[in-house]
Design an enzyme around this catalytic site. Structure first.
Site, short mmCIF file in Angstrom:
data_model
loop_
_atom_site.label_atom_id
_atom_site.label_comp_id
_atom_site.label_asym_id
_atom_site.label_seq_id
_atom_site.Cartn_x
_atom_site.Cartn_y
_atom_site.Cartn_z
N GLU A 200 0.79 -1.24 0.00
CA GLU A 200 0.00 0.00 0.00
C GLU A 200 0.82 1.29 0.00
OE1 GLU A 200 -3.14 0.06 2.89
OE2 GLU A 200 -4.11 -1.71 2.06
N GLU B 94 -6.17 -7.91 -0.05
CA GLU B 94 -6.86 -7.51 1.18
C GLU B 94 -8.27 -7.08 0.81
OE1 GLU B 94 -5.06 -4.69 3.79
OE2 GLU B 94 -3.03 -5.46 3.49
#
EC number: 3.2.1.75
Length: 392
Positions: free
Chosen positions: A220, A322
């Site tokens: 991320e 995710e």
């Protein structure tokens, strides 16, 4: 897309194995069982959140028991406790949060993959001991955990979740609560590359890591292509070079190379493929949380429709590494969204996401378990709660 309650169970029953092991090589459990035999070839897994990079919201009680109450991140907690006390406290956590029984349970639920978030400080030689504060000793527990998972026949992705300098600001998943993201400079990239080289050596030379088939080079990054320009032009190509250099030095056969994973272009940090000259065994990752997407209307119909039609990846092959059933904080405990009185909706939403993500290479739920095991964030909780029942 029409989503029925039974679709969830049907999907889980028919798609039970990972694509990489069957595509590239066969892996088996210690008793010779091939979890990937006769599969439809989709990754279906869970993240082991808060094992090696603790996010306090996942388990506030365990965080307090470590002595970390009131602290934002591992960095802050270690600085508070002192190195020796922190090492002892975190060793107890590593030994108890994810156990061999957890691995057996994961396998028993028909899953085939685990994603393990780690920080660069797992390699303690990379820590600036005069200015950085992280627990020491985690690698032995990582090795043991990978051994259990390999024995069980699970595929393993190791994810550089916490990058040097922190890839985003004020987020515990980086291991620290930095005021600004400090990762996007050459000397921090170099530290991350050294971590990847070190991890590659461990994977290819230690038996317990035999089912590790993928390294994710950073989790991320900032969702701003202007900020991440050098991530794409410098770090990603050099990550490939560093990992392949080690594999070449170790005379690893190309079919046994690690897959190298970057965040997909849909994540919002730019096209990871932009500057790659070698994309052999490249893979991509996207994370999808409608909870934090202001473009999506907060309604049940909107969530189902969005998840059915979501364009979740622009690169190939992509894994949705995710996702969850989490909804915005301001509605999550209201009558229309409470988990145990809205089971029908959450089952349908789960099915909508799975069916979409399995149009790509599969999915990895965030996370395996939480302190309360509330099923919107705990895959284990879906079984403990009766989520899979087929009638009201």
């Amino acid at each position: 897309m029409k989503v029925t309650r039974l679709a969830v169970l049907n999907t889980l029953a028919t798609l039970t194995v990972a694509w990489l092991p069957t595509t590239d090589k066969t892996i088996t459990s210690s008793n010779g069982t091939d979890l990937f035999k006769a599969s439809h070839g989709k990754i279906r897994g869970v993240n082991l959140g808060s094992q090696f990079v603790f996010e306090p919201w996942i388990a506030t009680k365990a965080w307090s028991e470590l002595g970390c109450e009131g602290q934002e991140s591992e960095f802050d907690c270690v600085m508070k406790l002192g190195q020796d006390a922190a090492n002892k406290a975190f060793a107890k956590h590593w030994d108890s949060w994810i156990t061999k029984e957890d691995i057996k349970e994961i396998r028993s639920y028909g899953l085939n993959t685990i994603r393990i978030p780690v920080g660069y400080w797992m390699n303690e030689d990379l820590i600036y001991h005069d200015s950085e504060y992280f627990p020491h000793g985690g690698f032995a527990y990582l090795e043991k955990l990978c051994g259990w998972a390999s024995d069980a026949g699970l595929y393993i992705i190791i994810d550089l979740h916490g990058a040097p300098g922190a890839q985003v600001a004020k987020n515990a998943f980086t291991g620290q609560f930095a005021d600004t993201p400090g990762f996007y400079v050459d000397f921090q990239y170099q530290r991350a590359l050294e971590f990847l080289e070190w991890m590659t050596i461990k994977v290819h030379t230690l038996h317990n890591f035999r089912n590790v088939g993928m390294l994710e080079v950073v989790n991320e990054p900032v969702q701003n292509p202007q900020v991440t320009t050098t991530l794409r032009s410098n770090y990603y190509p050099n990550a490939f070079h560093s990992i392949r250099k080690v594999e070449g030095a170790l005379s690893i056969d190309r079919k046994d190379y690690l897959h190298i994973q970057m965040m997909d272009g849909a994540w919002g940090a730019g096209d990871p493929h932009e500057h790659l000259t070698d994309d052999y065994y490249a893979a991509y990752d996207n994370h999808r949380y409608l909870k934090w997407d202001p473009r999506v209307e907060v309604s049940k119909d909107s969530y189902i429709k969005t998840s059915c039609n979501d364009n979740v990846a622009t690169n190939w092959p992509a894994i949705i590494g995710e996702w969850s059933l989490g909804v915005p904080d301001n509605v999550q405990e209201t009558a229309d969204w409470k988990p145990y009185s809205n089971l029908d909706f959450y089952q349908k939403w789960f099915a909508a996401q799975v069916q979409n993500y399995e149009q790509h290479q599969g999915w990895i739920f965030w996370t395996w378990k939480t302190q309360l095991d509330e099923y919107r964030w705990s895959y284990r909780g879906t079984y403990l709660s009766g989520f899979w029942q087929t009638s009201s």
